[in-house]
Design an enzyme around this catalytic site. Structure first.
Site, PDB file in Angstrom:
ATOM      1  N   SER A 118      51.190  44.181  40.493  1.00 35.92           N
ATOM      2  CA  SER A 118      51.918  43.241  41.341  1.00 35.92           C
ATOM      3  C   SER A 118      52.649  43.941  42.478  1.00 35.92           C
ATOM      4  O   SER A 118      53.303  43.281  43.280  1.00 35.92           O
ATOM      5  CB  SER A 118      52.919  42.452  40.488  1.00 35.92           C
ATOM      6  OG  SER A 118      53.766  43.334  39.768  1.00 35.92           O
ATOM      7  N   HIS A 139      45.524  40.407  42.066  1.00 36.33           N
ATOM      8  CA  HIS A 139      46.821  40.062  41.485  1.00 36.33           C
ATOM      9  C   HIS A 139      46.875  38.585  41.124  1.00 36.33           C
ATOM     10  O   HIS A 139      47.046  37.723  41.979  1.00 36.33           O
ATOM     11  CB  HIS A 139      47.941  40.418  42.469  1.00 36.33           C
ATOM     12  CG  HIS A 139      49.303  40.087  41.959  1.00 36.33           C
ATOM     13  ND1 HIS A 139      50.337  39.695  42.785  1.00 36.33           N
ATOM     14  CD2 HIS A 139      49.811  40.065  40.695  1.00 36.33           C
ATOM     15  CE1 HIS A 139      51.410  39.452  42.071  1.00 36.33           C
ATOM     16  NE2 HIS A 139      51.118  39.659  40.798  1.00 36.33           N
ATOM     17  N   GLU A 151      46.039  36.999  44.680  1.00 36.75           N
ATOM     18  CA  GLU A 151      46.115  37.879  45.850  1.00 36.75           C
ATOM     19  C   GLU A 151      45.022  38.937  45.733  1.00 36.75           C
ATOM     20  O   GLU A 151      44.903  39.598  44.695  1.00 36.75           O
ATOM     21  CB  GLU A 151      47.477  38.573  45.922  1.00 36.75           C
ATOM     22  CG  GLU A 151      48.614  37.671  46.316  1.00 36.75           C
ATOM     23  CD  GLU A 151      49.927  38.424  46.420  1.00 36.75           C
ATOM     24  OE1 GLU A 151      50.636  38.224  47.415  1.00 36.75           O
ATOM     25  OE2 GLU A 151      50.260  39.212  45.507  1.00 36.75           O
ATOM     26  N   ASN A 189      55.374  38.870  45.849  1.00 28.10           N
ATOM     27  CA  ASN A 189      56.524  39.598  45.323  1.00 28.10           C
ATOM     28  C   ASN A 189      57.371  40.244  46.412  1.00 28.10           C
ATOM     29  O   ASN A 189      58.556  40.511  46.189  1.00 28.10           O
ATOM     30  CB  ASN A 189      56.069  40.638  44.302  1.00 28.10           C
ATOM     31  CG  ASN A 189      55.686  39.986  42.990  1.00 28.10           C
ATOM     32  OD1 ASN A 189      56.244  38.955  42.615  1.00 28.10           O
ATOM     33  ND2 ASN A 189      54.735  40.568  42.280  1.00 28.10           N
TER      34      ASN A 189
END
Length: 290
Positions: A118, A139, A151, A189
């Site tokens: 991540s 991800h 992602e 994130n």
């Protein structure tokens, strides 16, 4: 063409990835160094399918077929015929590098390696393998069976064929792939974790209680979960690891992890999975701890 998928790690993320791949008809090889973790994973996947049956979203025949696609084991030799292996281990670079070192001798020459990291550099992880052109970040969001986004992150050496193959896979899994550049924490994130970290600072500085902060963000910003509740759900150790990657990778003080977050992780208060974080989960109803 991808038809057989390996998954390394039978935790929450790895189990979710295995579940959606099996449900989409792919042959899945789920690996963990713990046989007990594999048993828990299979039981959890079966339970998720049973709940879907109860809601009329799945038939018993579809459940049985999906479960039949999953094989488990503790030896990397099980990946010998896999077209793609997705690493979903803990968010620690040294551990991931060691996994790739042990994995590579078992892979066929044209197999793709994906990492579910991540936050960690895809380019750097790819460079620790023998196939940086066939290495990519994939991800998934948590919980994998529910969240639609994946992602996709190219390393500097990731070739177009690898990207196209993995993008096509994501679509067949019913996910919406979004391309992100290889910067610390990527898109989700990079935005989400600083917000969570700021919520922890808000608690640390006494601006509001756990309940007040979460209520304010749910009602004032229309968030489905408060940031502290979400942090517990993600895992405070994972939140801290991502903030450390941002802080070290971008060299900006605004990404400094809140000391209270560090303290909770040091205490083993890692959130829901540990029974305690910003909420205490040991009773029938979660209770704010501050």
């Amino acid at each position: 063409m991808i038809s057989r998928i390996g998954v390394i790690g039978a935790g929450q993320m790895g189990s979710g990835i295995a579940q959606v791949c099996a449900r989409a008809g792919y042959e899945v090889r789920l690996n963990d160094m713990s046989a007990e973790a594999l048993d828990r994973s299979l039981a959890g996947i079966a339970g998720n399918f049973d709940r879907a049956i109860g809601k009329g979203k799945l038939t018993e025949a579809e459940r049985d077929q999906a479960m039949s696609h999953i094989q488990t084991g503790t030896d990397y030799a099980m990946f010998a015929e896999c077209d793609l292996v997705i690493e979903a281990a803990t968010e620690k670079e040294a551990i991931k590098r060691e996994i790739f070192k042990r994995l590579i001798p078992s892979l066929k020459a044209d197999a793709i390696i994906a990492t579910n990291t991540s936050s960690i550099s895809i380019t750097r992880l790819a460079a620790s393998t023998d196939r940086p052109g066939s290495f990519i970040g994939m991800h998934f969001m948590n919980p994998v069976p529910v969240m639609a986004l994946v992602e996709l992150i190219r390393g500097i050496a990731t070739d177009e064929k690898t990207f196209a193959s993995v993008r096509e896979l994501a679509v067949t899994l019913g996910k919406q792939p979004v391309a992100a550049e290889d910067f610390p924490a990527f898109i989700v994130n990079r935005v989400l974790l600083p917000m969570i970290n700021e919520a922890v600072y808000t608690l640390y500085e006494g601006v509001g209680s756990v309940e007040a902060i979460d209520t304010a963000m749910k009602l004032g910003a229309n968030h489905p979960m408060g940031p502290l509740e979400l942090a517990d759900f993600i895992g405070l150790d994972t939140c801290l690891a991502i903030m450390q990657v941002l802080y070290e990778g971008l060299a900006d003080s605004k990404y400094r992890p809140c000391p209270l977050l560090v303290k909770y992780v040091e205490a083993g208060w890692l959130g829901k999975k540990a029974g305690r974080g910003f909420y205490d989960y040991r009773g029938d109803v979660p209770v704010p701890t501050r």
